[in-house]
Design an enzyme around this catalytic site. Structure first.
Site, mmCIF file in Angstrom:
data_model
loop_
_atom_site.group_PDB
_atom_site.id
_atom_site.type_symbol
_atom_site.label_atom_id
_atom_site.label_comp_id
_atom_site.label_asym_id
_atom_site.label_seq_id
_atom_site.Cartn_x
_atom_site.Cartn_y
_atom_site.Cartn_z
ATOM 1 C CD GLU A 109 -2.217 -6.378 4.767
ATOM 2 O OE1 GLU A 109 -2.584 -5.233 5.076
ATOM 3 O OE2 GLU A 109 -1.563 -6.636 3.729
ATOM 4 C CG HIS A 133 -4.047 -3.600 2.257
ATOM 5 N ND1 HIS A 133 -3.199 -3.164 3.254
ATOM 6 C CD2 HIS A 133 -4.657 -2.492 1.763
ATOM 7 C CE1 HIS A 133 -3.302 -1.847 3.368
ATOM 8 N NE2 HIS A 133 -4.172 -1.412 2.478
ATOM 9 C CB CYS A 176 -0.986 -0.034 1.153
ATOM 10 S SG CYS A 176 -2.359 1.146 0.961
#
Length: 212
Positions: free
Chosen positions: A194, A192, A82
């Site tokens: 994750e 992202h 990001c």
């Protein structure tokens, strides 16, 4: 030697990134650290980021970690996430802000005049939610991830690399833009991983074993 360090400069989704890495690479030592010596000794380095670019750069400078981050980005497997991607470029329109300048190019805001589909539907800024990512060039971090897999985005700005060869992935909102870059030992994503479930965890698992 620590295998993977998530850089703690006071900003970013640090714990979620570290937890996801530990989940996909339990055999690796994953730590969150603000110690430049730990970062310098790590085999792999992750630079996350969220919030506003001026705040991120101020926090990075205040933490004393700029030199360690720049050195890591030039010498070993490095993953930006990001704002951790955006910080790698020269400048950002947000602020505006001078960034790290490791990659040539700039970061720009989505243009309001272009925020509509071909059917005329208005799109909101920030771009938030799931979008398919087109893999525009092969890379070890794409291994096992089908092209056009969906990843999670939350951003109002995106990179414009000066060298199009650096673009590793694109998505559309509504026009195509670079959402992943790759240059030597650097891979960085606007999305992202994750938060991107199976595809994102696969990308993180690939990073954990990536040898440049």
């Amino acid at each position: 030697m620590t295998d993977i360090v998530v850089v703690d400069y006071g900003m970013g989704n640090l714990r979620s990134v570290a937890k996801a890495l530990a989940h996909v690479a339990p055999q690796r030592g994953v730590v969150v650290s603000a110690d430049p010596k730990v970062i310098a000794a790590a085999g792999r380095v992750v630079l996350p980021g969220q919030s506003a670019m001026p705040d991120c750069m101020k926090c990075l400078d205040a933490s004393g970690l700029r030199e360690a981050v720049v050195a890591a980005a030039r010498t070993r497997p490095f993953l930006g996430i990001c704002l951790g991607l955006q910080m790698l470029f020269e400048t950002s329109e947000e602020g505006p802000t001078t960034c790290l300048g490791i990659l040539r190019g700039r970061v720009v805001r989505f243009r309001e005049a272009r925020m509509h589909t071909t059917e005329g539907t208005r799109l909101k800024v920030p771009h938030m939610g799931w979008s398919p990512v087109r893999q525009v060039k092969p890379h070890p971090l794409w291994t096992g991830i089908p092209d056009l897999s969906r990843f999670y985005f939350a951003h109002s700005y995106h990179p414009e690399p000066e060298d199009p060869v650096q673009t590793a992935g694109t998505t559309e909102y509504p026009l195509p833009f670079t959402c992943a870059v790759a240059e030597a030992n650097i891979f960085a994503t606007q999305f992202h991983p994750e938060k991107s479930q199976r595809a994102g965890l696969a990308l993180l698992a690939n990073f954990a074993v990536w040898n440049v």
